[in-house]
Structure formats: C-alpha cells, structure tokens
Scaffold this motif. Structure first.
Motif, short mmCIF file in Angstrom:
data_model
loop_
_atom_site.label_atom_id
_atom_site.label_comp_id
_atom_site.label_asym_id
_atom_site.label_seq_id
_atom_site.Cartn_x
_atom_site.Cartn_y
_atom_site.Cartn_z
N LEU A 1 0.86 -1.18 0.00
CA LEU A 1 0.00 0.00 0.00
C LEU A 1 0.90 1.23 0.00
O LEU A 1 1.74 1.38 0.89
N ASP A 2 0.73 2.10 -0.97
CA ASP A 2 1.52 3.33 -1.01
C ASP A 2 0.91 4.34 -0.05
O ASP A 2 -0.30 4.47 0.07
N VAL A 3 1.77 5.06 0.65
CA VAL A 3 1.34 6.09 1.60
C VAL A 3 1.34 7.42 0.85
O VAL A 3 2.35 7.78 0.23
N TYR B 1 4.46 -4.06 7.81
CA TYR B 1 5.77 -3.43 7.82
C TYR B 1 5.66 -2.05 7.19
O TYR B 1 5.11 -1.92 6.09
N ILE B 2 6.19 -1.05 7.86
CA ILE B 2 6.25 0.30 7.30
C ILE B 2 7.63 0.45 6.70
O ILE B 2 8.64 0.29 7.38
N ARG B 3 7.68 0.74 5.40
CA ARG B 3 8.95 0.77 4.67
C ARG B 3 9.04 2.04 3.83
O ARG B 3 8.06 2.70 3.57
N GLY B 4 10.25 2.35 3.38
CA GLY B 4 10.47 3.47 2.49
C GLY B 4 10.97 4.70 3.23
O GLY B 4 11.20 4.68 4.44
N ARG B 5 11.18 5.78 2.46
CA ARG B 5 11.66 7.05 3.03
C ARG B 5 10.69 7.55 4.09
O ARG B 5 9.50 7.65 3.85
N GLY B 6 11.22 7.83 5.27
CA GLY B 6 10.39 8.31 6.36
C GLY B 6 9.94 7.21 7.32
O GLY B 6 9.25 7.48 8.29
N SER B 7 10.36 5.97 7.05
CA SER B 7 9.94 4.87 7.92
C SER B 7 10.84 4.73 9.15
O SER B 7 10.46 4.06 10.11
N VAL B 8 12.01 5.37 9.14
CA VAL B 8 12.90 5.37 10.28
C VAL B 8 12.72 6.70 10.99
O VAL B 8 12.76 7.76 10.37
N LYS B 9 12.49 6.65 12.31
CA LYS B 9 12.18 7.86 13.07
C LYS B 9 13.29 8.92 12.98
O LYS B 9 13.03 10.09 12.80
N ASP B 10 14.54 8.48 13.08
CA ASP B 10 15.69 9.39 13.05
C ASP B 10 16.16 9.53 11.60
O ASP B 10 16.70 8.59 11.01
N ASN C 1 15.21 3.76 -0.25
CA ASN C 1 15.32 4.54 -1.48
C ASN C 1 13.98 4.67 -2.19
O ASN C 1 13.86 5.38 -3.18
N GLU C 2 12.96 4.00 -1.69
CA GLU C 2 11.63 4.03 -2.28
C GLU C 2 10.72 4.97 -1.50
O GLU C 2 11.00 5.30 -0.35
N PRO C 3 9.61 5.40 -2.10
CA PRO C 3 8.64 6.22 -1.35
C PRO C 3 8.06 5.44 -0.18
O PRO C 3 8.05 4.20 -0.20
N LEU C 4 7.56 6.14 0.82
CA LEU C 4 6.96 5.52 2.01
C LEU C 4 5.81 4.61 1.59
O LEU C 4 4.96 4.99 0.78
N HIS C 5 5.81 3.38 2.12
CA HIS C 5 4.76 2.41 1.80
C HIS C 5 4.60 1.43 2.95
O HIS C 5 5.40 1.40 3.88
N VAL C 6 3.55 0.65 2.87
CA VAL C 6 3.24 -0.36 3.87
C VAL C 6 3.16 -1.71 3.17
O VAL C 6 2.54 -1.82 2.11
#
Length: 183
Positions: free
Chosen positions: A39-41, A75-84, A101-106
């Motif tokens: 799922l793309d965010v 799983y939350i993956r992609g740019r912005g999935s890591v808090k720091d 390296n990918e857009p934020l997605h689930v």
C-alpha cells in the motif's frame, strides 16, 4: 518464516503440518500460502501529515492490534519509515535497507491457509487504507483514542470532571485533560 522438516521456508506454498498445538496429533491443515500486498502512503499529497504515527499508535500498539486482529504482519517501509532521519540516511544503501530509497509504503504479509488468507489480507488492507486517509485533527476520533491510550500508558490520564477546567482543551470533546508538559 516456518521451519518444516528442518528446512527454512520463506516463500511459496507448503504443506501444513499434521501435528496440532505443541506437537499433539491434530487434523491436517490445508496448504498455507504466503502473500504480500503493498500500500503506497500518500505523502506526496499530504507531506505534513504524520502517517507513520497514525499507523503505529502509542508504543506501536495500534499496529500490533491490526496484526493481532487479522493475523497479518505489517511493515512500514520506504523514506520516512525510520524515526531518526540522520540514521535513515546512513542506512539507505546498507544491505536489507534498500527500501529506504523508495517512497513511504506499507507491506501487509500473511502466511495462512489458502481458504482464509484473502479474507484476512482484505481485512488488514481495509483497516490500513482507512488509517491512511488524512483526517482533520479536531475530527479525528482515532487519534483522540490513541492520545488517551498514551496518557494511560504514561500515567498522565486524569479523571474526567463535570465542569470545564483550565487544563482542558476547548477543542477536546471527549473530556480528556491534556497531559502536564512542565512548561
């Protein structure tokens, strides 16, 4: 991942074990199947909305409830999935972190018997799609519940009082008092 006959199976279809819970003989289960849905965010349309926080909830409890209810892993993956963001930048090209390296997605993953996997995935996707629809904060019941849960976890939830006190937000219709911030 499932260990069956000493082999580690990661993807595909495999025969379920004929042993029940804790190794007791049971009824043979049908074939278990593994499926993953992405799922793309919509961060490009709503760049200032906190999708990750809405999905995770206090201490990750909201996401854990989705997983427990649907028997799917999320799983939350992609740019912005890591808090720091500094740590994310350092991890970006490391093995196993290519998703950064990918857009934020689930990713919604299930490994279940063939006859129930689609319904469980559909249930998880429906819940997650609902959470990925931005809602105005003043109308967001789900976020209010998350904040109430966080206050309970932190021990800062105060009893509701019949009259309005200065520590209550005029925009909070649930009567929940704001947590003390020390400011």
């Amino acid at each position: 991942m499932l260990q069956e006959n000493g082999l580690l199976q990661r993807m595909g279809t495999f025969q379920g074990s004929s042993m029940g819970w804790h190794g007791t003989p049971g009824v043979p289960s049908s074939h278990a199947v593994k499926k993953v849905i992405r799922l793309d965010v919509p961060v490009d349309k709503f760049p200032n909305y906190n999708f990750v926080g809405r999905l995770l909830g206090p201490r990750g409890n909201s996401l854990k409830r989705v997983e427990a209810t649907t028997q799917c892993r999320v799983y939350i993956r992609g740019r912005g999935s890591v808090k720091d963001s500094v740590k994310e930048e350092k991890l970006r090209d490391k093995p196993g972190c290519e998703h950064l390296n990918e857009p934020l997605h689930v990713l919604v993953e299930a490994e279940l018997p063939a006859e129930i996997i689609n319904s469980r995935l559909d249930q998880a996707v429906a819940i997650l799609e609902d959470l990925l629809k931005p809602v105005d904060e003043s109308l967001d019941y789900y976020k209010k519940q998350q904040l109430k849960e966080l206050a309970m976890i932190n021990g800062t939830l105060r009893e509701e009082s019949p009259q309005m006190s200065p520590s209550m937000s005029p925009f909070n219709t649930t009567g929940m008092k704001r947590a003390k911030t020390g400011l």
